[in-house]
Design an enzyme around this catalytic site. Sequence first.
Site, PDB file in Angstrom:
ATOM      1  N   ARG A 178      40.434  43.209 -43.096  1.00  0.00           N
ATOM      2  CA  ARG A 178      39.811  42.157 -43.902  1.00  0.00           C
ATOM      3  C   ARG A 178      38.370  41.938 -43.439  1.00  0.00           C
ATOM      4  O   ARG A 178      37.446  41.846 -44.262  1.00  0.00           O
ATOM      5  CB  ARG A 178      40.627  40.866 -43.794  1.00  0.00           C
ATOM      6  CG  ARG A 178      39.999  39.640 -44.480  1.00  0.00           C
ATOM      7  CD  ARG A 178      39.988  39.799 -46.001  1.00  0.00           C
ATOM      8  NE  ARG A 178      39.302  38.704 -46.644  1.00  0.00           N
ATOM      9  CZ  ARG A 178      39.924  37.634 -47.177  1.00  0.00           C
ATOM     10  NH1 ARG A 178      41.235  37.515 -47.116  1.00  0.00           N
ATOM     11  NH2 ARG A 178      39.226  36.700 -47.791  1.00  0.00           N
ATOM     12  N   GLY A 206      42.058  29.677 -39.363  1.00  0.00           N
ATOM     13  CA  GLY A 206      43.113  28.672 -39.401  1.00  0.00           C
ATOM     14  C   GLY A 206      43.839  28.728 -40.725  1.00  0.00           C
ATOM     15  O   GLY A 206      43.378  29.368 -41.671  1.00  0.00           O
ATOM     16  N   ALA A 207      44.984  28.053 -40.767  1.00  0.00           N
ATOM     17  CA  ALA A 207      45.737  27.980 -42.020  1.00  0.00           C
ATOM     18  C   ALA A 207      44.972  27.105 -43.001  1.00  0.00           C
ATOM     19  O   ALA A 207      44.315  26.146 -42.613  1.00  0.00           O
ATOM     20  CB  ALA A 207      47.124  27.400 -41.760  1.00  0.00           C
ATOM     21  N   ARG A 246      44.768  17.102 -44.361  1.00  0.00           N
ATOM     22  CA  ARG A 246      44.142  17.905 -43.303  1.00  0.00           C
ATOM     23  C   ARG A 246      44.907  17.757 -41.996  1.00  0.00           C
ATOM     24  O   ARG A 246      45.019  18.700 -41.210  1.00  0.00           O
ATOM     25  CB  ARG A 246      42.683  17.480 -43.132  1.00  0.00           C
ATOM     26  CG  ARG A 246      41.806  17.819 -44.330  1.00  0.00           C
ATOM     27  CD  ARG A 246      40.370  17.386 -44.087  1.00  0.00           C
ATOM     28  NE  ARG A 246      39.510  17.682 -45.246  1.00  0.00           N
ATOM     29  CZ  ARG A 246      39.214  16.809 -46.186  1.00  0.00           C
ATOM     30  NH1 ARG A 246      39.718  15.599 -46.135  1.00  0.00           N
ATOM     31  NH2 ARG A 246      38.410  17.146 -47.181  1.00  0.00           N
ATOM     32  N   ALA A 287      37.152  24.946 -39.028  1.00  0.00           N
ATOM     33  CA  ALA A 287      38.564  24.886 -39.438  1.00  0.00           C
ATOM     34  C   ALA A 287      39.059  23.446 -39.401  1.00  0.00           C
ATOM     35  O   ALA A 287      38.595  22.625 -38.611  1.00  0.00           O
ATOM     36  CB  ALA A 287      39.412  25.760 -38.520  1.00  0.00           C
ATOM     37  N   ASP A 324      31.160  16.107 -46.758  1.00  0.00           N
ATOM     38  CA  ASP A 324      31.554  14.838 -47.388  1.00  0.00           C
ATOM     39  C   ASP A 324      30.307  14.009 -47.726  1.00  0.00           C
ATOM     40  O   ASP A 324      30.231  13.394 -48.792  1.00  0.00           O
ATOM     41  CB  ASP A 324      32.447  14.018 -46.450  1.00  0.00           C
ATOM     42  CG  ASP A 324      33.634  14.798 -45.956  1.00  0.00           C
ATOM     43  OD1 ASP A 324      34.746  14.555 -46.426  1.00  0.00           O
ATOM     44  OD2 ASP A 324      33.433  15.663 -45.085  1.00  0.00           O
ATOM     45  N   ARG A 348      28.658  15.395 -50.679  1.00  0.00           N
ATOM     46  CA  ARG A 348      29.392  15.001 -51.884  1.00  0.00           C
ATOM     47  C   ARG A 348      29.018  13.569 -52.284  1.00  0.00           C
ATOM     48  O   ARG A 348      28.850  13.261 -53.467  1.00  0.00           O
ATOM     49  CB  ARG A 348      30.902  15.099 -51.635  1.00  0.00           C
ATOM     50  CG  ARG A 348      31.434  16.528 -51.603  1.00  0.00           C
ATOM     51  CD  ARG A 348      32.862  16.583 -51.075  1.00  0.00           C
ATOM     52  NE  ARG A 348      33.450  17.916 -51.243  1.00  0.00           N
ATOM     53  CZ  ARG A 348      34.450  18.392 -50.517  1.00  0.00           C
ATOM     54  NH1 ARG A 348      34.985  17.628 -49.571  1.00  0.00           N
ATOM     55  NH2 ARG A 348      34.916  19.605 -50.730  1.00  0.00           N
ATOM     56  N   HIS A 358      36.984  13.388 -40.797  1.00  0.00           N
ATOM     57  CA  HIS A 358      36.791  14.229 -41.977  1.00  0.00           C
ATOM     58  C   HIS A 358      38.174  14.320 -42.617  1.00  0.00           C
ATOM     59  O   HIS A 358      38.934  15.251 -42.378  1.00  0.00           O
ATOM     60  CB  HIS A 358      36.288  15.619 -41.572  1.00  0.00           C
ATOM     61  CG  HIS A 358      36.285  16.613 -42.697  1.00  0.00           C
ATOM     62  ND1 HIS A 358      35.614  16.405 -43.879  1.00  0.00           N
ATOM     63  CD2 HIS A 358      36.883  17.839 -42.817  1.00  0.00           C
ATOM     64  CE1 HIS A 358      35.791  17.461 -44.671  1.00  0.00           C
ATOM     65  NE2 HIS A 358      36.561  18.330 -44.047  1.00  0.00           N
ATOM     66  N   THR A 404      38.856  25.173 -51.215  1.00  0.00           N
ATOM     67  CA  THR A 404      37.438  24.829 -51.280  1.00  0.00           C
ATOM     68  C   THR A 404      36.706  25.713 -50.275  1.00  0.00           C
ATOM     69  O   THR A 404      37.173  25.898 -49.163  1.00  0.00           O
ATOM     70  CB  THR A 404      37.184  23.351 -50.911  1.00  0.00           C
ATOM     71  OG1 THR A 404      37.430  23.165 -49.514  1.00  0.00           O
ATOM     72  CG2 THR A 404      38.074  22.430 -51.706  1.00  0.00           C
TER      73      THR A 404
END
Length: 317
Positions: free
Chosen positions: A44, A83-84, A92, A123, A152, A155, A179, A234
């Site tokens: 990857r 991370g997942a 989160r 992450a 954030d 945004r 966050h 995202t």
Amino acid sequence: MSKGINSRKVAVIGTGFVGSSSAFALMESGLFTEMVLIDADKNRAEGEALDISHGLPFARPMKIAAGDYDDIVDAAIIVVTAGAGQKPGETRLDLVKKNVAIFKSIIPEIAKRNCKGILLIVANPVDILTQVAVKLSGFPENRVFGSGTTLDSARLKYLLGEHLQVDARSVHAWIIGEHGDSEIVAWSSANVSGVPISEFCEMRGYTKHDEHMEEIAQGVKNSAYKIIEKKKATYYGVAMAVRRICEAIIRDEKSVLPVSSIQHDTYGIEGVTLSMPAIVGKDGIEKQVKIKLNEKEQEALKKSAGALKKVLADLDI
């Protein structure tokens, strides 16, 4: 930057959606001449390196390659996105245990090579993982921090710009705290080019301040969930936030950015990582900036810190 550091070299650990988008944004920035991509799936990482490299004739000369931890020792910035991912309906903080386990395999590899660059944690949950990274690495706190509420806050500026029909770059406002779901809008210090936000609203014909502020705050808080619901993840916005933070570091801009760092005597908060404005430059966090908050915002910040402390107390690190 410390001796032995190549100020034009960056490493990205994790080449999923966020990592690869960040790598692309960093290539486009022109800040670096060398980039190393690392992933548990080496194929990857190699594929992403090739894909981005093929666009270099349209950009600036740069060496982009997949590598391993030995290749990042002299990197000025090590961006950790591994991370997942956050799934629909998942907070989160739900990601904590999965991603702490991943960090236990990544951060010690960086630490044992005594890397002198800055460790930028991206992450999620970023505040928790930043604190984990500080502990596992043993690096000075100024060199280990997270992307925090940089996105954030962007945004928030975007939504306020749309609401007030003004350039978002003229809006100065912060999201602080976690966050995540307990994040806070620091309305007390929000302004548009020096004009307090409430006054500017009235200039634009808006008088229902409480209603509009709550609507915008919820819009920011739910942004990620809305995007995840529609496209499963995202990544572009956070990639641009990563680029912005790296600009501040490499150019030693001493920019004030709302990044995740361990707080010390911040409105009585001690020893927990939160996103708060800080001066960011070539050595990482130069100084935390204590912004004006009213009593309600201070209490909300303490509550946010308390929620994160509870999570940290349950972790085996």
